[in-house]
Design a protein around this motif. Structure first.
Motif, PDB file in Angstrom:
ATOM      1  N   TRP A 334       0.822  -1.214   0.000  1.00  0.00           N
ATOM      2  CA  TRP A 334       0.000   0.000   0.000  1.00  0.00           C
ATOM      3  C   TRP A 334       0.858   1.268   0.000  1.00  0.00           C
ATOM      4  O   TRP A 334       0.375   2.354  -0.369  1.00  0.00           O
ATOM      5  N   TYR A 336       3.014   2.330  -1.942  1.00  0.00           N
ATOM      6  CA  TYR A 336       3.239   2.980  -3.234  1.00  0.00           C
ATOM      7  C   TYR A 336       2.158   4.013  -3.562  1.00  0.00           C
ATOM      8  O   TYR A 336       2.418   4.965  -4.309  1.00  0.00           O
ATOM      9  N   ALA A 337       0.963   3.852  -3.015  1.00  0.00           N
ATOM     10  CA  ALA A 337      -0.115   4.811  -3.300  1.00  0.00           C
ATOM     11  C   ALA A 337       0.183   6.190  -2.710  1.00  0.00           C
ATOM     12  O   ALA A 337       0.176   7.197  -3.441  1.00  0.00           O
TER      13      ALA A 337
END
Length: 460
Positions: A334, A336-337
Motif C-alpha cells: 500500500w 506505493y499509493a
C-alpha cells in the motif's frame, strides 16, 4: 513563426539536451544510494556517513564561483566555454566509477576516507562541466522564444534521465550480484553514460558564442570576478529582496524534504519492506507522477496563481508523507499509493518555485534599474545544493541516534526497534514537517501577477 535569426542549429539543440543525461545522472544516483552504500556495504557508522555525503556538497558551494569566473574569462578570451565542458566530460566518468569502487581491504573509517576523497574529486570535475553548461543558453539562444526552444528538450531529457538513473542504477547493482562488486559495476556503467551525455553537450556547443554582447540600453549588472565580490553581491540581494528570501527559504526546506525522502528510500525498501529491489518501485512511484501531471500543474498555476498552487502542492506532499508513518505498524505494498500522491505534489514543488524566481528577478530589475538575475541564480543554486546535501545528513543523523547498525556483508542485519522506527520517521514525518515548515516563509511572498506585470509600490 520565429524570426530567422532565432534559429538554433539542430546539432546545438540535440547536444545541449543530451547534456542533461550527465546532470541528471550525477544529481540523482549519489543522493539515492550513496548513504546506503556507506552504511550497508562499507560498514561506515551512520554519523560518519553523514559527514561523507555532506562535505563534497559544501565544497560545491565554495568552488562553483571560482569555476564560473574562470569560465567567464575563457569565454571572453576564446569566445567559447567548450574547454571546460570537455575537461568535465573526460574526468567525471573515471572519478564517478572510483567513488563506488572502494578497495576490498578498506572498511569503516578508511572506506569513508576513500569515498569522501573520490566524491570531492568527482564534485570538482562535475563543476567544470555544470557551471559553464548552465551559462550556455544566454550565448546560444538570442531571444526569449529561442531559449524556450533550447530548454524544452533539455527539461524533457532531464526528467527521463532522473527516472533512468534512479530506477536503473539499483537494477544494475543487483544484476551484478550486489555488494561491493555490484556497486562497482553500477558506478562504471553509470559513469560512462554520464560522460557520454556531457560529451554530447561539448559536441553541440558552438565554437564561438552565437549571441552578441547586450546593447548599451540593456540594463546589466557588472559581473563579480572574485569570490568575495560574488559573496557580497549575493548577501546584498538576500538583504534587499524580501520576496527572494521568502522563496529561497521555501525552496531550501522543500529540497531538504525531498532529499531526506530519497535518501531513506533504500532503507525503507530493505528493512521495512524486506526487499532491496523495492527501492526501484519506490523511486518510480515518487518521480513518474511528476512527468504525467506537469501539464495539469501548469494549468493550475494559470488558474489560481503560482503561489497558491505551490501552497496546495506543499500541503498535499505533507499529508501524503505523513500517512507513511503507518509503516511503523503495517508495512506493505500500500506504501506505493501515498508515495505516488507525494510524487504528484513533487511536480508542483519543482515547477512553481522555478517559475516564480524569474518574477523576482524581473521586479528587482524594474525597481532598481540593475539586472541581478545571475546573482540571484548563484545564490539559488547554492541554497538548492545545501538543501539536497543536508537531507541525507538529517537522515543519517536520525539513524545514528536511533541505534542503526551498519554492516559490511551481503546479509541484512537485524535492526533494533528504535532504528526501524527511525527509518520510517525519516521517510514520513521528517519530510512532512519540513514541507509544513516551508509554508512559513512562503506566506511572506507578495509578488502576485499584478505586481509582476505592472509597476507597483510593493517592494520585491
Amino acid at each position: 513563426m520565429g524570426h530567422p535569426d532565432d534559429a538554433i542549429p539542430r546539432r546545438t539543440l540535440t547536444g545541449y539536451a543530451l547534456g542533461s543525461v550527465g546532470t541528471g545522472g550525477f544529481g540523482t544516483l549519489p543522493g539515492l544510494v550513496l548513504a546506503y552504500y556507506l552504511t550497508d556495504t562499507l560498514g561506515v557508522a551512520a554519523g560518519v556517513a553523514g559527514l561523507v555525503v555532506t562535505v563534497p556538497k559544501v565544497w560545491d558551494v565554495i568552488i562553483d564561483p571560482f569555476v564560473g569566473a574562470r569560465s567567464d574569462a575563457s569565454a571572453a578570451r576564446r569566445g567559447s566555454r567548450r574547454p571546460f565542458l570537455l575537461a568535465g566530460a573526460l574526468t567525471v566518468p573515471l572519478l564517478f566509477a572510483a567513488m563506488f569502487a572502494t578497495p576490498g581491504a578498506l572498511d569503516g573509517a578508511w572506506a569513508a576516507f576513500w569515498v569522501v576523497v573520490t566524491f570531492l574529486a568527482t564534485a570538482t570535475a562535475y563543476s567544470l562541466f555544470q557551471v559553464p553548461y548552465i551559462a550556455l543558453p544566454a550565448e546560444i539562444a538570442p531571444t526569449y522564444a529561442a531559449r524556450t526552444r533550447l530548454l524544452a528538450p533539455r527539461i524533457a531529457v532531464l526528467a527521463v534521465a532522473i527516472l533512468a538513473f534512479g530506477a536503473g542504477g539499483p537494477l544494475i547493482r543487483d544484476a551484478a550480484g550486489g555488494g561491493r562488486a555490484g556497486y562497482a559495476v553500477m558506478g562504471l556503467v553509470c559513469g560512462i553514460v554520464v560522460g557520454l551525455g556531457m560529451l554530447a553537450a561539448w559536441w553541440g556547443a558552438p565554437r564561438r558564442a552565437a549571441v552578441d554582447a547586450p546593447a548599451d540600453d540593456v540594463v546589466a549588472a557588472p559581473r563579480p570576478q572574485r569570490r568575495g565580490e560574488a559573496l557580497h553581491a549575493g548577501l546584498a540581494a538576500l538583504r534587499e529582496l524580501r520576496a527572494f528570501r521568502a522563496l529561497l527559504g521555501t525552496f531550501v526546506l522543500q529540497a531538504l524534504a525531498t532529499g531526506a525522502m530519497l535518501a531513506t528510500a533504500q532503507y525503507v525498501a530493505t528493512y521495512t519492506l524486506g526487499s532491496e529491489d523495492a527501492v526501484t518501485y519506490l523511486f518510480v512511484a515518487l518521480v513518474a507522477p511528476a512527468l504525467v501531471v506537469m501539464p495539469l500543474a501548469t494549468r493550475l498555476a494559470r488558474r489560481v496563481g503560482k503561489q497558491r498552487a505551490l501552497v496546495g502542492s506543499s500541503v498535499l506532499f505533507a499529508v501524503a508523507t505523513a500517512t507513511l508513518v503507518v509503516l511503523c505498524w503495517s508495512p506493505g505494498p500500500w506504501v506505493y499509493a501515498p508515495v505516488a500522491v507525494a510524487g504528484v505534489a513533487y511536480a508542483g514543488m519543482q515547477l512553481y518555485p522555478l517559475a516564480m524566481l524569474p518574477d523576482v528577478a524581473a521586479v528587482d530589475a524594474r525597481e532598481r534599474g540593475v539586472d541581478r538575475a545571475g546573482v540571484l541564480g548563484g545564490v539559488w543554486t547554492a541554497g538548492e545544493t545545501a538543501g539536497l546535501a543536508l537531507g541525507p545528513t538529517l537522515v543519517l543523523g536520525l539513524l545514528a541516534v536511533t541505534g542503526f547498525v551498519s554492516r559490511t556483508g551481503d546479509e541484512v542485519v537485524a535492526q533494533p526497534g528504535s532504528a526501524m522506527t527511525g527509518i520510517v520517521i525519516a521517510f514520513s514525518a521528517l519530510p512532512a514537517l519540513l514541507a509544513v515548515a516551508s509554508l512559513v516563509p512562503l506566506s511572506r511572498y507578495r509578488l502576485t501577477a499584478d505586481v509582476v506585470d505592472h509597476p507597483t509600490e510593493v517592494p520585491a
